[in-house]
Design an enzyme around this catalytic site. Structure first.
Site, PDB file in Angstrom:
ATOM      1  N   ASP A   8     -10.698  22.607  36.819  1.00  6.30           N
ATOM      2  CA  ASP A   8     -10.473  23.857  37.545  1.00  6.30           C
ATOM      3  C   ASP A   8      -9.928  23.515  38.927  1.00  6.30           C
ATOM      4  O   ASP A   8     -10.585  22.833  39.718  1.00  6.30           O
ATOM      5  CB  ASP A   8     -11.789  24.632  37.665  1.00  6.30           C
ATOM      6  N   GLU A 104      -6.696  26.353  35.289  1.00  3.98           N
ATOM      7  CA  GLU A 104      -7.846  25.748  34.625  1.00  3.98           C
ATOM      8  C   GLU A 104      -7.584  25.565  33.140  1.00  3.98           C
ATOM      9  O   GLU A 104      -6.793  26.274  32.535  1.00  3.98           O
ATOM     10  CB  GLU A 104      -9.122  26.563  34.845  1.00  3.98           C
TER      11      GLU A 104
END
Length: 353
Positions: A8, A104
């Site tokens: 992420d 992500e």
């Protein structure tokens, strides 16, 4: 046992802008729409977050919390180019990649022989590549299942890593606050708290049948997550599940007639997005989404096997029953798509009424 890495990027859009303009690094920065057009914050840097600024917050409210906040419009083309570079870095380590958004993704590195098969070392190598080649930071979570890896990636943000080995999953989920489990929103969390459920351990001790009775399919999913179970595979090819359009209004509307005018203006854009999709997909539902002046939102959906424009006024009327005197700041239309099958690959038609 699977080895799943969740990567992420840290405040991705804002980080790209700070990288490209160093004068933005030491000030509170947000990417979003103008307050004059009732814009919303897309993301913000960590300096702004210390003032309470958050994603999906109205820009006007963000500026009240942080009067010296700098708000700039995003450059989606630039972010997509950076995202493509990140994806190329992922591909050096595995071909089992499931992007969730531009910033992500899940990676299944179970079969990777790099770094002696260590998922932790692979995750660190990916973060190092991103830092060296793009001058951006990423956080990582490593675990034996997807949801554990995703939750873990948020624990040591920014620019950190958290590893949950298989033998630690049980202790991890027992102490995990339920709001950390993906899919548990504010409304659901309130209902869970009323039942005395705050952590995974609380759910483990709750009656499974009652949980499913109260929450349906989600109750079963919550039970599994609270026991560290997630049998989902990393999906390298994700089917689109819906098509939608929405508009944030320049000023709140309150009447059904005003809402219908907005619906009419949204149809053309919805038709434009939907036509190419229906070449090989069927629909299974239609919906109307409203966001009220207090930022609470509601969606009304009905099952539908053929697109029908005239369904939307009826869905709107049902949604307006939840208005409770509030103004409406956003209206959206959605179309749910049925999974692809051999039977629905033929050319499909739809009726615009």
């Amino acid at each position: 046992m699977k080895k799943i890495v969740h990567i992420d990027m840290d405040c991705f859009y804002a980080a790209v802008e700070m990288r490209d303009d160093p004068s933005l690094e030491s000030i509170p920065l947000a990417i979003g729409g103008s307050e004059k057009r009732r814009g919303v914050i897309s993301t913000c840097n960590y300096i702004a977050r210390k003032h309470g600024v958050r994603s999906a917050m109205a820009t006007a409210h963000a500026l009240r919390l942080c009067p010296n906040l700098t708000v700039i419009r995003g450059n989606m083309m630039k972010y997509k180019e950076v995202s493509q570079h990140i994806r190329e870095i992922f591909s050096r380590y595995t071909d089992k990649i499931e992007p969730l958004s531009l910033d992500e993704a899940y990676l299944d590195v179970t079969d990777s022989e790099l770094y002696q098969g260590s998922a932790t070392l692979i995750a660190e190598a990916i973060r190092a590549d991103i830092a060296r080649e793009l001058r951006l930071t990423a956080s990582a979570g490593v675990g034996p299942v997807k949801f554990v890896a995703k939750v873990a990636s948020d624990i040591n943000k920014p620019d950190g890593i958290c590893v949950i080995p298989p033998n630690a999953v049980d202790d991890f989920v027992k102490t995990l606050p339920l709001e950390k489990i993906p899919g548990v929103g504010k409304v659901t969390l309130t209902k869970l708290h009323k039942l005395g459920l705050y952590t995974g351990s609380d759910v483990q001790q709750f009656d499974k049948a009652e949980l499913i009775q109260r929450f349906g399919k989600f109750g079963h999913s919550l039970w599994k997550r609270s026991h560290g179970v997630d049998d989902r595979e990393v999906e390298t090819h994700r089917e689109r599940k819906s098509v939608g359009v929405e508009r944030t209004l320049a000023a709140d509307v309150k009447t059904e007639a005003q809402c219908l005018e907005v619906l009419e203006s949204l149809y053309t854009e919805l038709e434009k997005r939907l036509c190419p999709v229906l070449a090989d997909r069927k629909i299974n539902r239609q919906g109307v989404k409203l966001k009220f002046s207090d930022f609470q939102q509601t969606t009304v959906e009905h099952r539908q096997d053929q697109f029908n424009k005239t369904a939307y006024p009826l869905l709107l009327k049902e949604a307006l029953e939840r208005q409770q005197g509030r103004g409406i700041r956003l209206i959206g239309l959605t179309v749910g798509l049925a999974p692809k099958t051999a039977e629905n690959r033929e050319q499909l038609s739809f009726d615009w009424g």
